[in-house]
Design an enzyme around this catalytic site. Structure first.
Site, PDB file in Angstrom:
ATOM      1  N   SER A 131      17.992   6.603  24.272  1.00 23.42           N
ATOM      2  CA  SER A 131      17.870   8.208  24.378  1.00 23.42           C
ATOM      3  C   SER A 131      17.893   9.368  23.236  1.00 23.42           C
ATOM      4  CB  SER A 131      18.232   8.891  25.578  1.00 23.42           C
ATOM      5  OG  SER A 131      19.271  10.156  25.534  1.00 23.42           O
TER       6      SER A 131
ATOM      7  N   HIS B  81      13.255  17.713  35.962  1.00 21.21           N
ATOM      8  CA  HIS B  81      12.784  19.500  35.507  1.00 21.21           C
ATOM      9  C   HIS B  81      12.255  20.439  36.780  1.00 21.21           C
ATOM     10  CE1 HIS B  81      10.215  22.856  32.956  1.00 21.21           C
ATOM     11  NE2 HIS B  81      11.640  21.892  32.825  1.00 21.21           N
TER      12      HIS B  81
HETATM   13  C1  LIG Z   1      11.055  20.294  28.644  1.00 19.83           C
HETATM   14  C2  LIG Z   1      10.249  19.155  29.758  1.00 19.83           C
HETATM   15  C3  LIG Z   1       9.393  19.184  30.590  1.00 19.83           C
HETATM   16  C4  LIG Z   1       8.244  20.430  30.084  1.00 19.83           C
HETATM   17  O1  LIG Z   1       7.870  20.674  29.562  1.00 19.83           O
HETATM   18  P1  LIG Z   1       7.407  21.762  28.526  1.00 19.83           P
HETATM   19  O2  LIG Z   1       6.903  21.507  27.693  1.00 19.83           O
HETATM   20  O3  LIG Z   1       8.275  23.160  28.528  1.00 19.83           O
HETATM   21  O4  LIG Z   1       6.498  22.785  29.444  1.00 19.83           O
HETATM   22  C5  LIG Z   1       9.188  19.176  31.995  1.00 19.83           C
HETATM   23  N1  LIG Z   1       9.569  17.872  32.332  1.00 19.83           N
HETATM   24  C6  LIG Z   1      11.428  17.265  31.509  1.00 19.83           C
HETATM   25  C7  LIG Z   1      11.961  16.110  31.418  1.00 19.83           C
HETATM   26  C8  LIG Z   1      11.277  18.122  30.017  1.00 19.83           C
HETATM   27  O5  LIG Z   1      12.584  17.351  29.127  1.00 19.83           O
END
Ligand SMILES: *Cc1c(COP(=O)(O)O)cnc(C)c1O
Length: 382
Positions: free
Chosen positions: A318, A118
């Site tokens: 998944s 991410h």
């Molecule tokens: C959505 C997501 C995030 C971020 O989460 P938020 O709640 O949007 O800040 C981080 N890592 C992964 C793998 C995600 O899918």
């Protein structure tokens, strides 16, 4: 309320209700009803500071936050007296927190994470000035163990900070914790910190039979989970870590009468209440049922695409079904997230079989029209 204001609000509510109905591309559980706790929104609640240190300030929801954290501690198999955590503003804050702790513990550590991580992970590396080596990904979105091993073997003298994706954002791939530990051991890396970004799958995997075991019985150091799967009208999440790490970084702040252990100062006091209510109303078994159901529905969607010869992919354990980009009209209507030539549907609680069937019908119809036009064009040419 003046007519103009009422009208604007009314229109907006109608619009978001309509949009919620065809929301398939992003991983948010849209099925929740929090009307039971709506009265709390007439109050200001602020959990500023440490969730376990009672401040002088009285308008907070720490008792709920602590219960939520205890549930997650159990789920992630870490004893009450060894763990620490807090309700965050989302997966991102949990990732920032994990990276922050890692940097504090190993100031000269090198961060390894796959290119499918991410965007909050490279962001954390920049914010905290951590050297970041990006590891290649495999085609399914999982980290390349060969490339990881190669990088580790080149940096044997440096502590390793590893971000593992427990469900990548785009393809829902799960990095293999056991293989990564094996590689660290093989190269005799004694100082390492493993953070698990389990934003979405963090509330799915623990409920699935035969799923990879990702928890504190293994040498992991922190986990970030977003409320995506739980479902919350306000974005939030949870971060868990070992108490011993936090004790190294905390500082007492007299003004708030609490310790400054969190990334943010003021913290949302309503989100712990929301998460607590979600847990009370659904319980372990309710969440487990939802997780299994979403997995089954994702497999159903995948099979429906496969049956029609439509290019698609689904990782093990998944709920993220990746498939070839359809028309812009369908992407807009169903709010599909797209990347290169692909899109995905994340099968959450609100994507039931009926909705999947509707989507497949629309996709098939579109493909048929597309093929007819192609045939006509071919005829016109020949
Ligand atoms: C959505 C997501 C995030 C971020 O989460 P938020 O709640 O949007 O800040 C981080 N890592 C992964 C793998 C995600 O899918």
């Amino acid at each position: 309320m003046p007519d103009r204001v009422a009208k604007k609000l009314g229109n907006f509510l109608q619009e978001i209700e309509q949009r919620s109905h065809f929301h398939a591309g992003y991983p948010y559980n849209l099925t929740c009803d929090y009307s039971e706790i709506i009265k709390s929104f007439n109050f200001m609640l602020n959990n500023a500071g440490d969730p376990y240190v009672e401040p002088d300030f009285g308008l907070h929801s720490r008792q709920f936050e602590q219960e939520v954290l205890s549930f997650f501690a159990q789920l992630y198999k870490i004893p009450e007296n060894k763990f620490w955590g807090y309700v965050t503003a989302g997966g991102t804050e949990g990732n920032l927190y994990g990276m922050f702790l890692a940097r504090e513990i190993y100031p000269n550590g090198i961060l390894y994470s796959s290119e499918d991580s991410h965007y909050s992970i490279p962001k954390a590396a920049r914010l905290f000035r951590i050297e970041h080596q990006v590891v290649d990904s495999q085609i399914n979105g999982e980290i390349s163990y060969d490339h990881f091993e190669q990088l580790i073997s080149q940096n044997r003298d440096y502590p390793a900070i590893v971000n593992l994706n427990i469900g990548t954002t785009v393809k829902g791939a799960i990095d293999n914790l056991d293989k990564v530990i094996e590689i660290l051991d093989r190269h005799q890396i004694k100082n390492y910190y493993i953070h698990c970004d389990a934003a979405l799958s963090g509330l799915i995997l623990p409920f699935l039979d035969g799923a990879p075991q990702v928890n504190f019985q293994k040498p992991i150091d922190s986990v970030a989970i977003s409320a995506k799967f739980m479902g919350s009208p306000l974005p939030c999440g949870v971060v868990l870590t070992k108490k011993k790490w936090v004790e190294r970084v905390e500082t007492m702040i007299e003004y708030i009468g609490s310790t400054d252990t969190t990334i943010l100062g003021s913290r949302n006091g309503h989100t712990p209440l929301i998460l607590w209510y979600a847990l009370q109303s659904r319980g372990y078994n309710g969440l487990a049922r939802e997780a299994k159901n979403c997995i089954q529905n994702a497999q159903y969607l995948f099979q429906q695409l496969q049956l029609r010869g439509y290019p698609c992919m689904l990782n093990n354990f998944s709920t993220t079904v990746v498939f070839k980009k359809p028309s812009q009209r369908l992407i807009k209507k169903w709010q599909l997230a797209s990347f290169e030539n692909w899109v995905h549907i994340v099968v959450m609680q609100n994507i039931d079989r009926e909705k999947i069937d509707t989507f497949i019908d629309e996709l098939v119809l579109e493909q048929r029209l597309f093929n007819q036009v192609k045939d006509l064009q071919l005829q016109a040419v020949t």
